[in-house]
Enzyme design. Structure first.
Site, PDB file in Angstrom:
ATOM      1  N   HIS A   1      -9.000   8.525   5.701  1.00 34.49           N
ATOM      2  CA  HIS A   1      -9.516   7.356   6.407  1.00 34.49           C
ATOM      3  C   HIS A   1     -10.842   6.875   5.822  1.00 34.49           C
ATOM      4  O   HIS A   1     -11.676   6.316   6.534  1.00 34.49           O
ATOM      5  CB  HIS A   1      -9.709   7.689   7.896  1.00 34.49           C
ATOM      6  CG  HIS A   1      -8.441   8.024   8.618  1.00 34.49           C
ATOM      7  ND1 HIS A   1      -8.409   8.739   9.797  1.00 34.49           N
ATOM      8  CD2 HIS A   1      -7.151   7.732   8.318  1.00 34.49           C
ATOM      9  CE1 HIS A   1      -7.141   8.871  10.191  1.00 34.49           C
ATOM     10  NE2 HIS A   1      -6.361   8.274   9.313  1.00 34.49           N
TER      11      HIS A   1
ATOM     12  N   HIS B   1      -7.694   6.015  13.495  1.00 35.81           N
ATOM     13  CA  HIS B   1      -7.143   5.863  12.150  1.00 35.81           C
ATOM     14  C   HIS B   1      -7.446   4.425  11.709  1.00 35.81           C
ATOM     15  O   HIS B   1      -7.619   3.547  12.540  1.00 35.81           O
ATOM     16  CB  HIS B   1      -5.642   6.106  12.147  1.00 35.81           C
ATOM     17  CG  HIS B   1      -5.231   7.446  12.699  1.00 35.81           C
ATOM     18  ND1 HIS B   1      -4.457   8.336  12.000  1.00 35.81           N
ATOM     19  CD2 HIS B   1      -5.483   8.028  13.900  1.00 35.81           C
ATOM     20  CE1 HIS B   1      -4.247   9.413  12.748  1.00 35.81           C
ATOM     21  NE2 HIS B   1      -4.858   9.252  13.902  1.00 35.81           N
TER      22      HIS B   1
HETATM   23  C1  LIG Z   1      -1.889   9.753   3.419  1.00 35.70           C
HETATM   24  C2  LIG Z   1      -2.518   8.730   4.307  1.00 35.70           C
HETATM   25  C3  LIG Z   1      -2.253   8.725   5.668  1.00 35.70           C
HETATM   26  C4  LIG Z   1      -2.839   7.782   6.499  1.00 35.70           C
HETATM   27  N1  LIG Z   1      -2.453   7.713   7.792  1.00 35.70           N
HETATM   28  C5  LIG Z   1      -2.871   6.677   8.555  1.00 35.70           C
HETATM   29  C6  LIG Z   1      -2.330   6.471   9.840  1.00 35.70           C
HETATM   30  O1  LIG Z   1      -1.439   7.191  10.287  1.00 35.70           O
HETATM   31  N2  LIG Z   1      -2.804   5.425  10.562  1.00 35.70           N
HETATM   32  C7  LIG Z   1      -3.787   4.595  10.090  1.00 35.70           C
HETATM   33  O2  LIG Z   1      -4.220   3.704  10.823  1.00 35.70           O
HETATM   34  N3  LIG Z   1      -4.316   4.775   8.875  1.00 35.70           N
HETATM   35  C8  LIG Z   1      -3.847   5.769   8.092  1.00 35.70           C
HETATM   36  N4  LIG Z   1      -4.323   5.909   6.823  1.00 35.70           N
HETATM   37  C9  LIG Z   1      -5.439   5.045   6.373  1.00 35.70           C
HETATM   38  C10 LIG Z   1      -5.060   3.589   6.122  1.00 35.70           C
HETATM   39  O3  LIG Z   1      -3.753   3.503   5.632  1.00 35.70           O
HETATM   40  C11 LIG Z   1      -6.066   2.981   5.137  1.00 35.70           C
HETATM   41  O4  LIG Z   1      -7.378   3.090   5.647  1.00 35.70           O
HETATM   42  C12 LIG Z   1      -5.831   1.501   4.868  1.00 35.70           C
HETATM   43  O5  LIG Z   1      -4.464   1.249   4.657  1.00 35.70           O
HETATM   44  C13 LIG Z   1      -6.643   1.076   3.652  1.00 35.70           C
HETATM   45  O6  LIG Z   1      -6.366  -0.253   3.313  1.00 35.70           O
HETATM   46  P1  LIG Z   1      -7.123  -0.953   2.087  1.00 35.70           P
HETATM   47  O7  LIG Z   1      -6.624  -2.354   2.024  1.00 35.70           O
HETATM   48  O8  LIG Z   1      -8.568  -0.738   2.223  1.00 35.70           O
HETATM   49  O9  LIG Z   1      -6.714  -0.143   0.786  1.00 35.70           O
HETATM   50  P2  LIG Z   1      -5.251   0.146   0.150  1.00 35.70           P
HETATM   51  O10 LIG Z   1      -4.194  -0.046   1.160  1.00 35.70           O
HETATM   52  O11 LIG Z   1      -5.358   1.447  -0.542  1.00 35.70           O
HETATM   53  O12 LIG Z   1      -5.085  -1.003  -0.917  1.00 35.70           O
HETATM   54  C14 LIG Z   1      -5.731  -1.013  -2.160  1.00 35.70           C
HETATM   55  C15 LIG Z   1      -4.763  -1.583  -3.183  1.00 35.70           C
HETATM   56  O13 LIG Z   1      -5.465  -1.916  -4.358  1.00 35.70           O
HETATM   57  C16 LIG Z   1      -4.807  -1.404  -5.482  1.00 35.70           C
HETATM   58  N5  LIG Z   1      -5.857  -1.173  -6.489  1.00 35.70           N
HETATM   59  C17 LIG Z   1      -6.890  -0.306  -6.415  1.00 35.70           C
HETATM   60  N6  LIG Z   1      -7.657  -0.395  -7.513  1.00 35.70           N
HETATM   61  C18 LIG Z   1      -7.107  -1.359  -8.290  1.00 35.70           C
HETATM   62  C19 LIG Z   1      -7.438  -1.917  -9.569  1.00 35.70           C
HETATM   63  N7  LIG Z   1      -8.498  -1.475 -10.269  1.00 35.70           N
HETATM   64  N8  LIG Z   1      -6.644  -2.896 -10.078  1.00 35.70           N
HETATM   65  C20 LIG Z   1      -5.564  -3.349  -9.375  1.00 35.70           C
HETATM   66  N9  LIG Z   1      -5.193  -2.843  -8.191  1.00 35.70           N
HETATM   67  C21 LIG Z   1      -5.964  -1.865  -7.646  1.00 35.70           C
HETATM   68  C22 LIG Z   1      -4.122  -0.149  -4.989  1.00 35.70           C
HETATM   69  O14 LIG Z   1      -3.041   0.247  -5.806  1.00 35.70           O
HETATM   70  C23 LIG Z   1      -3.692  -0.566  -3.589  1.00 35.70           C
HETATM   71  O15 LIG Z   1      -2.431  -1.209  -3.577  1.00 35.70           O
HETATM   72  C24 LIG Z   1      -3.752   6.835   5.962  1.00 35.70           C
HETATM   73  C25 LIG Z   1      -4.017   6.828   4.596  1.00 35.70           C
HETATM   74  C26 LIG Z   1      -3.380   7.739   3.767  1.00 35.70           C
HETATM   75  C27 LIG Z   1      -3.635   7.665   2.299  1.00 35.70           C
END
Ligand SMILES: Cc1cc2nc3c(=O)[nH]c(=O)nc-3n(C[C@H](O)[C@H](O)[C@H](O)COP(=O)(O)OP(=O)(O)OC[C@H]3O[C@@H](n4cnc5c(N)ncnc54)[C@H](O)[C@@H]3O)c2cc1C
Ligand SMILES: *[C@@H]1O[C@H](CO)[C@@H](O)[C@H](O)[C@H]1NC(C)=O
Ligand SMILES: *[C@@H]1O[C@H](CO)[C@@H](O)[C@H](O)[C@H]1NC(C)=O
Ligand SMILES: *[C@@H]1O[C@H](CO)[C@@H](O)[C@H](O)[C@H]1NC(C)=O
Ligand SMILES: *[C@@H]1O[C@H](CO)[C@@H](O)[C@H](O)[C@H]1NC(C)=O
Ligand SMILES: *[C@@H]1O[C@H](CO)[C@@H](O)[C@H](O)[C@H]1NC(C)=O
Ligand SMILES: *[C@@H]1O[C@H](CO)[C@@H](O)[C@H](O)[C@H]1NC(C)=O
Ligand SMILES: *[C@@H]1O[C@H](CO)[C@@H](O)[C@H](O)[C@H]1NC(C)=O
Length: 600
Positions: free
Chosen positions: A535, A579
């Site tokens: 998280h 979460h």
């Molecule tokens: C194993 C796991 C279990 C979890 N369980 C839960 C849960 O049950 N409930 C909940 O609410 N939250 C949960 N979370 C947390 C939640 O999913 C995340 O906090 C949230 O989805 C993050 O979203 P984001 O948009 O910040 O990043 P992300 O969803 O990680 O998106 C980032 C995107 O950018 C891309 N990217 C990164 N760097 C680059 C680059 N240099 N060039 C091009 N593309 C790039 C990545 O490939 C990815 O697709 C969990 C997370 C994980 C990993």
């Protein structure tokens, strides 16, 4: 987690995705109004919302794969297979050794695919406490981040769905606090473990002061015990890719998505301006700022005439900023990176949850182990899912019920330290109640407990000037004694939960007898067996304009740059007591509105 994983090709891999390009040569252009970096949780919300306006063009650059056809991502119970390292869908990150966790290193799962972490996560749908968002409003000086102002975005994001088994869920949630028409499906579990669930509810009656029943922890006051809610609809994961990249969105002529495109850094940024001056949204003069990316070993630049939006997540976004010279000046210089703006908060103040699992053997055969330990039952369950999206594969691993609790008011810790929670109606602890154990032979239940208002902080820092090298990921797991001592105290509440009359003749024995340990032994045991919650937030924190720290202003613009925003989990200045996907979704939904307002 010791769960069997199968690699199976899905039946749906032939679905056509016309605007999702596998090859840079097929992209119609390398010049757009908006360039979104990362097609993850937040990035696809922006892709969908910004391209609602047919007069603007939007490019999304995603480093990873398409989600389509990845069965471990679709089938809720197979999510451990989606989270595993060593597949094209994973960033394969490993944390630095965590001193607060007895030196353990952790595989730090991040989705390397459309939907990002929502394509692999545990799907728990938890918004957090009203006080979490009211504290964000305080920290940013922007009431737009308060619970009352953010609440409509929860509703906009969500579509309440029937559970997969179509049972009557009216006593398990409050329908008046849920969205009916948003993209992301949310439901209660669709496959029952009644022997466990009825004991949880009985415990709320046996100990109403310690463990009060709460019909719906997503209404802003989470404290108490209730049914868990998941981003699952029709027995299938509802990721940001499934929910926001619908066929009607992907066919928009103004939206292009390129896969396998890893962004290195920003280029041609205009000189940073002092944070006090009003941001300008006037059209930019050439050369347009852009992002440099790698596709099959070759380097390209995609230019943005209006804005660049970093949605690379709590690891990717600060890494790209630092690669571009935006970060701690001395640290960048020591790696040979030319600093363009000294912003020491980039990558700092990472906040994360710590989880600790307690398990008991139980007097039933009806646990998830019934599948894990019997290939015939496992294959039958998968076939049932495949046929009708019903049966034991429709639910995620986290569990049927959840408790949100506080340290006791007379806790010695609260007398010694400032309370890190955002207020008296927000929890310090989460306990997930699970119909499975740690992967041992036999049948188990678990209470998996988290410290969800942590004091500990970690960081993301660069390991080298190579923009594609993994950064150093210090999660700060139990780095501050407060968090380890709080868990030590909290475990007494978990042990009380299963000590009531409801559990006699059901619980056989603990896997580890925590009750027999001294507080010192218990704290050491927690450190040795703790796990991160995946998280991470806070690495591009939003703070008030003119604040002495922080990375983005409350409008999510990087301090000093009018055409550069970060919109993802990294802007949350503190981890919510929940979460993080729901909080990430509302950041993205509001972020999209802020951009639309700026250019209207
Ligand atoms: C194993 C796991 C279990 C979890 N369980 C839960 C849960 O049950 N409930 C909940 O609410 N939250 C949960 N979370 C947390 C939640 O999913 C995340 O906090 C949230 O989805 C993050 O979203 P984001 O948009 O910040 O990043 P992300 O969803 O990680 O998106 C980032 C995107 O950018 C891309 N990217 C990164 N760097 C680059 C680059 N240099 N060039 C091009 N593309 C790039 C990545 O490939 C990815 O697709 C969990 C997370 C994980 C990993
Ligand atoms: C993770 O490891 C797998 C297996 O080695 C590999 O195929 C994949 O490309 C790796 N992911 C990244 C982002 O390098
Ligand atoms: C926010 O600030 C106000 C006024 O300073 C204060 O009364 C309130 O308790 C704060 N709320 C939170 C959640 O920090
Ligand atoms: C459901 O939520 C609404 C709106 O917050 C509230 O007025 C109502 O009391 C809640 N119902 C129950 C049964 O808790
Ligand atoms: C955006 O759509 C308009 C018409 O809907 C079209 O003229 C334009 O070429 C599109 N731009 C891109 C980059 O797809
Ligand atoms: C980290 O956050 C604290 C407030 O919680 C702040 O005082 C400090 O300056 C921040 N550090 C950095 C490097 O941003
Ligand atoms: C569990 O299954 C075994 C083997 O089928 C059976 O002998 C036993 O009675 C079952 N136990 C319970 C509690 O149902
Ligand atoms: C799902 O069912 C189809 C036939 O309807 C079959 O071809 C496919 O192999 C099955 N997949 C799994 C994972 O069972």
């Amino acid at each position: 987690m010791l769960t069997p994983t199968l690699t199976i090709l899905s039946l749906f891999s032939s679905v056509a995705l016309s605007k999702i390009y596998e090859d840079v040569a097929d992209l119609p252009s390398l010049q757009y109004d908006f360039v979104v970096v990362g097609g993850g949780t937040a990035g696809l919300v922006l892709a969908s919302r910004l391209s609602e306006n047919t007069r603007v063009s939007v490019l999304v650059l995603e480093a990873g794969e398409s989600h389509v056809g990845f069965l471990n991502s679709q089938v809720p119970l197979l999510s451990p297979g989606a989270q595993a390292s060593g597949t094209p869908y994973s960033w394969n990150y490993t944390s630095t050794p965590q001193a607060g966790a007895a030196g353990q290193t952790f595989d730090y799962s991040r989705g390397h695919m459309l939907g990002g972490c929502t394509s692999i996560n545990g799907m728990a749908y938890t918004r957090g406490a009203k006080a979490d968002f009211d504290r964000y409003a305080n920290l940013t000086g922007d009431q737009g981040w308060s619970w009352d102002k953010i609440y409509p975005y929860f509703i906009k994001n969500e579509q309440w769905a029937k559970p997969a088994d179509k049972h009557d869920d009216s006593c398990q949630y409050n329908s008046s606090v849920h969205g009916k028409q948003g993209p992301v499906s949310v439901s209660v579990p669709g496959y029952a473990y009644p022997e466990l669930e009825k004991r949880v509810i009985q415990t709320t009656k046996d100990f109403p002061d310690d463990f009060p029943f709460n019909l719906d922890y997503n209404a802003g006051s989470p404290l108490g015990v209730g049914t868990f809610q998941y981003t699952i609809g029709k027995g299938e994961r509802s990721s940001s890719a499934v929910a926001y990249l619908t066929p009607s969105v992907t066919k928009r002529p103004n939206l292009s998505i390129l896969l396998h495109a890893q962004v290195a850094k920003l280029v041609n940024l205009p000189a940073p301006r002092p944070s006090s001056s009003t941001p300008s949204t006037s059209s930019l003069k050439p050369p347009s700022p852009g992002v440099q990316f790698r596709f099959r070993g070759k380097t390209f630049v995609a230019k943005a005439s209006k804005e660049i939006i970093l949605s690379g997540g709590a690891i990717g976004s600060p890494q790209i900023l630092m690669n571009s010279g935006i970060g701690d000046r001395a640290a960048l210089q020591s790696l040979g990176i030319n600093p363009i703006l000294d912003l020491p908060s980039v990558g700092a103040n990472l906040s994360e949850h710590t989880y600790f699992q307690m398990s008991w053997s139980v007097n039933t055969n009806h646990t998830v182990e019934a599948l894990w330990q019997d290939p015939v039952a496992y294959n039958a369950a998968l076939a049932q899912w495949n046929k009708s999206h019903t049966g034991p594969m429709v639910d995620a691993l986290p569990g049927s019920n959840v408790a949100w609790l506080r340290l006791k008011d007379d806790s010695p810790l609260l007398a010694m330290y400032d309370d890190p929670s955002p207020g008296p109606s927000a929890p310090h602890f989460e306990i997930i109640i699970q119909p499975f154990g740690p992967g041992l032979p036999g049948h188990f239940i678990s209470l998996t407990m988290a410290m969800i208002s942590p004091v500990s902080r970690g960081s993301i820092t660069l390991s080298s000037a190579d923009p594609f090298a993994d950064p150093l990921i210090d999660l700060g797991v139990l780095a501050d004694d407060f968090d380890a001592l709080a868990l030590t105290e909290g475990i007494a509440q978990a042990l009380k939960f299963v000590s009531g009359p409801a559990w006699t003749n059901f619980i056989i024995a603990p896997v580890t007898d925590l009750g027999a340990m001294s507080p010192l032994e218990l704290t050491a045991h927690i450190r040795a067996h703790a796990n991160p919650g995946y998280h991470a937030v806070g690495t591009a924190a939003m703070t008030a304009r003119g604040s002495q720290y922080g990375v983005v202003d409350p409008d999510l613009r990087v301090k000093g740059f009018s055409m550069l925003r970060v919109i993802d989990a990294s802007v949350l200045p503190l981890v919510p007591s929940a979460h993080t996907q729901a909080a990430t979704y509302v950041v993205a939904e509001r972020g999209a509105d802020l951009i639309k307002q700026a250019w209207s």
